[in-house]
Design a protein around this motif. Sequence first.
Motif, short mmCIF file in Angstrom:
data_model
loop_
_atom_site.label_atom_id
_atom_site.label_comp_id
_atom_site.label_asym_id
_atom_site.label_seq_id
_atom_site.Cartn_x
_atom_site.Cartn_y
_atom_site.Cartn_z
N LEU A 1 -6.22 2.17 -5.17
CA LEU A 1 -5.83 2.74 -3.88
C LEU A 1 -5.93 4.26 -3.88
O LEU A 1 -6.30 4.87 -2.87
CB LEU A 1 -4.40 2.31 -3.54
CG LEU A 1 -4.17 0.81 -3.29
CD1 LEU A 1 -2.72 0.55 -2.92
CD2 LEU A 1 -5.10 0.27 -2.21
N ARG B 1 -0.51 -1.60 -11.80
CA ARG B 1 -0.91 -0.20 -12.02
C ARG B 1 -2.38 0.01 -11.68
O ARG B 1 -2.75 1.00 -11.03
CB ARG B 1 -0.66 0.19 -13.48
CG ARG B 1 -0.91 1.68 -13.75
CD ARG B 1 -0.72 2.04 -15.20
NE ARG B 1 -1.75 1.45 -16.04
CZ ARG B 1 -1.51 0.63 -17.06
NH1 ARG B 1 -0.27 0.29 -17.38
NH2 ARG B 1 -2.49 0.14 -17.77
N VAL C 1 0.83 -1.21 0.00
CA VAL C 1 0.00 0.00 0.00
C VAL C 1 0.86 1.26 0.00
O VAL C 1 0.51 2.28 -0.59
CB VAL C 1 -0.96 0.00 1.20
CG1 VAL C 1 -1.75 1.31 1.27
CG2 VAL C 1 -1.91 -1.18 1.12
N THR C 2 2.03 1.19 0.63
CA THR C 2 2.90 2.36 0.73
C THR C 2 4.16 2.23 -0.13
O THR C 2 5.09 3.01 0.02
CB THR C 2 3.32 2.59 2.19
OG1 THR C 2 4.01 1.42 2.68
CG2 THR C 2 2.10 2.85 3.07
N ARG D 1 -3.68 6.55 -1.29
CA ARG D 1 -2.42 7.00 -1.88
C ARG D 1 -2.67 8.30 -2.63
O ARG D 1 -3.78 8.54 -3.11
CB ARG D 1 -1.85 5.97 -2.86
CG ARG D 1 -1.30 4.71 -2.24
CD ARG D 1 -0.60 3.89 -3.33
NE ARG D 1 0.52 4.63 -3.88
CZ ARG D 1 1.79 4.45 -3.50
NH1 ARG D 1 2.08 3.58 -2.55
NH2 ARG D 1 2.76 5.13 -4.07
N TYR E 1 -2.96 0.18 -7.92
CA TYR E 1 -2.63 1.47 -7.32
C TYR E 1 -3.61 2.56 -7.74
O TYR E 1 -3.85 3.51 -6.98
CB TYR E 1 -1.19 1.85 -7.66
CG TYR E 1 -0.20 1.09 -6.81
CD1 TYR E 1 -0.15 1.28 -5.44
CD2 TYR E 1 0.67 0.15 -7.37
CE1 TYR E 1 0.73 0.57 -4.64
CE2 TYR E 1 1.55 -0.56 -6.58
CZ TYR E 1 1.57 -0.35 -5.21
OH TYR E 1 2.44 -1.07 -4.42
N ASP E 2 -4.21 2.44 -8.92
CA ASP E 2 -5.30 3.35 -9.29
C ASP E 2 -6.44 3.21 -8.29
O ASP E 2 -7.04 4.20 -7.86
CB ASP E 2 -5.81 3.03 -10.69
CG ASP E 2 -4.94 3.61 -11.79
OD1 ASP E 2 -4.08 4.47 -11.47
OD2 ASP E 2 -5.10 3.21 -12.96
N ASN F 1 0.37 7.19 -8.16
CA ASN F 1 0.54 5.82 -8.62
C ASN F 1 2.02 5.60 -8.94
O ASN F 1 2.56 6.25 -9.84
CB ASN F 1 -0.31 5.58 -9.87
CG ASN F 1 -0.35 4.12 -10.27
OD1 ASN F 1 0.63 3.40 -10.14
ND2 ASN F 1 -1.50 3.68 -10.75
N ARG G 1 8.09 4.17 -6.02
CA ARG G 1 8.55 3.86 -7.38
C ARG G 1 9.83 3.04 -7.35
O ARG G 1 10.08 2.23 -8.23
CB ARG G 1 8.76 5.16 -8.15
CG ARG G 1 8.87 4.97 -9.67
CD ARG G 1 8.88 6.31 -10.37
NE ARG G 1 8.97 6.18 -11.80
CZ ARG G 1 7.94 5.99 -12.62
NH1 ARG G 1 6.73 5.89 -12.11
NH2 ARG G 1 8.10 5.90 -13.93
#
Length: 294
Positions: free
Chosen positions: A111, A105, A58-59, A117, A108-109, A120, A62
């Motif tokens: 999240l 990807r 979650v955290t 977040r 993360y969108d 992304n 990159r």
Amino acid sequence: MDRKQMEDRWPVLGRHERAAEWLLVWVDLGRAPRTIDAYARGLAEYLQMCEQDGVDPVTATRAHIAAYVRELTSRPSRHGANVVSLDSAAGLANATLQQRLVPVRLFYDFLMEEGLRASNPVGRGRYTPGRRFGGQQRALVPRLSKLPWIPTEQQWLDVLAVAAREPVRNRVMLALAYDAGLRREELCSLRTDDLDPAHRTLRVRAETTKNRRERVVPYSAATSVVLSGYLAHRATISRARGPLFLSESRRNHAQPLTLWTWSKVVRRIAIAAGVQRFSTHTMRHLCLTDLGRV
């Protein structure tokens, strides 16, 4: 697929609440089972790497995504000693890399949409100023566009020579796949009411296509002759309307022909013809190439 089935198949997803929640959203939206399977497999692989490195997905940053990409590109190649190009010695193929990153990807969108977040870490690429036509897009992993493989004229003749000895169902399937440039699922999903013999056209329904767009495509007079023969033969198996191509095996007699059975048929023809690279998708590439030459 429910949550228990998902966790039984990919236990790592059960250990990450948000990952399981994201995947079930796609299930509820009615995405195709194979799409769900690809998303689950790709995300599970990423989550396993996060667990090995002690990273909370979650955290993740990159830098963690870059480490994941490095791991994918440095794996031993399944080709082993049969290395024929510089990019075949190690790592996944470029198209496979793209497939692995898509579910990460999209996760993360999700999240970001849930407010967990601000950005992304995978991203969709950016544009570099100063280039022509508005700049050049740079993605996390450059996308390589390679020309599709098509058989030579002699290889195609060899395939046709083997196909000529196949049952009428297999011959008409090959003919329609080439004439109409059909994908495997589009071909196997054809129904009797999709045919219009008077105009020699067939309808490819939106729900069977990749882009969810319906289209009507023609087929040749020669294919029409073979198709008429198959329809007469099909009537001896089942007179019911519905799926056009039926199984003739004792186990699944008169049941719709599956994608996997068709793939096995084409694979058998390819081996017999000595054209190992020939596949169910080759007819589509060959059709579009031949149309481009006209």
